[in-house]
Design an enzyme around this catalytic site. Structure first.
Site, mmCIF file in Angstrom:
data_model
loop_
_atom_site.group_PDB
_atom_site.id
_atom_site.type_symbol
_atom_site.label_atom_id
_atom_site.label_comp_id
_atom_site.label_asym_id
_atom_site.label_seq_id
_atom_site.Cartn_x
_atom_site.Cartn_y
_atom_site.Cartn_z
ATOM 1 N N LYS A 140 0.842 -1.197 0.000
ATOM 2 C CA LYS A 140 0.000 0.000 0.000
ATOM 3 C C LYS A 140 0.877 1.247 0.000
ATOM 4 O O LYS A 140 1.924 1.284 0.632
ATOM 5 C CB LYS A 140 -0.900 0.012 1.241
ATOM 6 C CG LYS A 140 -2.083 -0.940 1.155
ATOM 7 C CD LYS A 140 -3.016 -0.747 2.335
ATOM 8 C CE LYS A 140 -4.269 -1.594 2.207
ATOM 9 N NZ LYS A 140 -5.180 -1.401 3.359
ATOM 10 N N HIS B 11 -7.720 -13.340 3.291
ATOM 11 C CA HIS B 11 -7.053 -12.457 4.253
ATOM 12 C C HIS B 11 -6.831 -13.148 5.603
ATOM 13 O O HIS B 11 -5.970 -12.724 6.377
ATOM 14 C CB HIS B 11 -7.880 -11.184 4.447
ATOM 15 C CG HIS B 11 -7.064 -9.999 4.874
ATOM 16 N ND1 HIS B 11 -6.123 -9.397 4.052
ATOM 17 C CD2 HIS B 11 -7.015 -9.316 6.050
ATOM 18 C CE1 HIS B 11 -5.559 -8.383 4.692
ATOM 19 N NE2 HIS B 11 -6.078 -8.316 5.901
ATOM 20 N N ARG C 247 -3.304 -14.204 6.089
ATOM 21 C CA ARG C 247 -2.414 -13.120 6.543
ATOM 22 C C ARG C 247 -2.532 -12.946 8.058
ATOM 23 O O ARG C 247 -1.535 -12.755 8.754
ATOM 24 C CB ARG C 247 -2.781 -11.836 5.807
ATOM 25 C CG ARG C 247 -1.985 -10.597 6.201
ATOM 26 C CD ARG C 247 -2.351 -9.467 5.241
ATOM 27 N NE ARG C 247 -2.068 -8.143 5.770
ATOM 28 C CZ ARG C 247 -0.904 -7.513 5.621
ATOM 29 N NH1 ARG C 247 0.089 -8.116 4.991
ATOM 30 N NH2 ARG C 247 -0.725 -6.291 6.083
ATOM 31 N N HIS D 290 2.589 -2.524 7.530
ATOM 32 C CA HIS D 290 1.692 -1.572 8.183
ATOM 33 C C HIS D 290 2.393 -0.230 8.343
ATOM 34 O O HIS D 290 3.551 -0.176 8.778
ATOM 35 C CB HIS D 290 1.274 -2.072 9.575
ATOM 36 C CG HIS D 290 0.320 -3.208 9.539
ATOM 37 N ND1 HIS D 290 0.135 -4.089 10.599
ATOM 38 C CD2 HIS D 290 -0.531 -3.635 8.558
ATOM 39 C CE1 HIS D 290 -0.765 -4.989 10.269
ATOM 40 N NE2 HIS D 290 -1.187 -4.732 9.047
#
Length: 324
Positions: free
Chosen positions: A197, A266, A269, A292
């Protein structure tokens, strides 16, 4: 969301006059370049804005929405839109509702910054409180069942590809979008290069088991005729696999194994993060591996790990079995 209602929604180009549509396109470019959002996030913002314009079309009974209409919206109009999203026909969750607000606020923020709108009444809407739910990891036994079921697949391509996908999410903690965006040149000898991201790059070490399964798939993949696609996960035609394929794959697998409805790609993860914490990995290292941006996001996994510690303590401590 009701499929019939969703299918009746028009595209942004159909709903907007020329000036508004040009502004929308400029906003999308701004999200990618200035805000540095991922393509998927910008696309999601676009979907939210499309539903907002469809609401206005129904609300104003007008075929075309203009910047002038947006500039004259009242607080009550925005509240009606929120009620519309919360209605039985739409019924989106708290997180999706919060994102919808953020998406439309982002568009208005862009327009105000570029002097295309003056109306800022949408910013008077308070942000909803989102109930925080703990991650739901899979147990080792559940993951073993996943792998065993995949190993029963007779088609070699499907078996090796899907097994590599599951093992990669579980053994490297990737998001589904990161795994599907992985290119052949992202796989190095003992690690993989991930563009996460915000276009942030991180390196994930490959443990021997993950490396073995991934290598088996890469070898099989080389036998598929591919013209231009260099994605790791491809279909029989040599084209990139879509997220929808693996979501459907998990849905079928979940039903076959009678697993909880919340088991998704997910979840692997979540399992990666929780299993590492149980085995002593510190939060900062885990934050880097998961990609993150905030340590507070990683701390959610600590709560799950603490639950495990409490269960283990109550099960194994001798005094826990003695009544005083």
């Amino acid at each position: 969301m009701s499929r019939n209602l969703k299918d009746s929604f028009k595209s942004i180009e159909e709903l907007s006059d020329k000036k508004l549509f040009t502004t929308y396109e400029d906003w999308q470019k701004w999200l990618l370049t200035f805000r540095n959002l991922s393509k998927n996030t910008a696309l999601s913002y676009g979907y939210d804005f499309k539903y907002f314009l469809n609401f206005l079309r129904l609300h104003y009974e007008d075929n075309k929405v203009s910047l002038s209409i947006l500039n004259n919206l009242k607080v009550q109009d925005y509240r009606s839109w929120i009620s519309f999203l919360s209605s039985k026909n739409i019924l989106i969750g708290a997180k999706s509702l919060a994102r919808a607000r953020a998406s439309v606020k982002s568009f208005f923020n862009y327009c105000i910054l570029n002097k295309k709108l003056e109306n800022s009444l949408i910013f008077q809407l308070s942000s909803p409180k989102i109930p925080k739910s703990l991650p739901r990891p899979l147990s080792d036994n559940q993951i073993k069942k996943f792998i065993a079921r995949i190993n029963e697949e007779k088609n070699t391509i499907v078996k090796l590809r899907n097994k590599a996908f599951v093992i990669l999410l579980w053994g490297a903690g990737l998001r589904i979008s990161e795994a599907l965006s992985l290119k052949t040149n992202d796989i190095k000898n003992d690690y993989i290069v991930i563009l996460g991201k915000g276009k942030k790059e991180r390196l994930i070490p490959l443990i021997p088991q993950v490396k073995k399964v991934l290598s088996e798939w890469v070898l099989e993949r080389s036998k598929i005729k591919v013209s231009y696609c260099n994605n790791i996960f491809i279909n029989f035609n040599g084209k990139k696999i879509t997220p929808r394929y693996f979501q459907k794959f998990f849905y079928n697998l979940r039903n076959e194994l009678d697993l909880d409805i919340n088991v998704t790609p997910h979840s692997l993860r979540h399992s990666f993060a929780t299993h590492l914490l149980k085995n002593g990995v510190d939060l900062r290292t885990l934050q880097l591996m998961l990609g993150h941006s905030s340590l507070s996001t990683t701390q959610h996994y600590l709560k799950v790990s603490n639950q495990f510690v409490n269960q283990t303590y109550n099960k194994t401590h001798p005094r826990a079995k003695i009544s005083f």
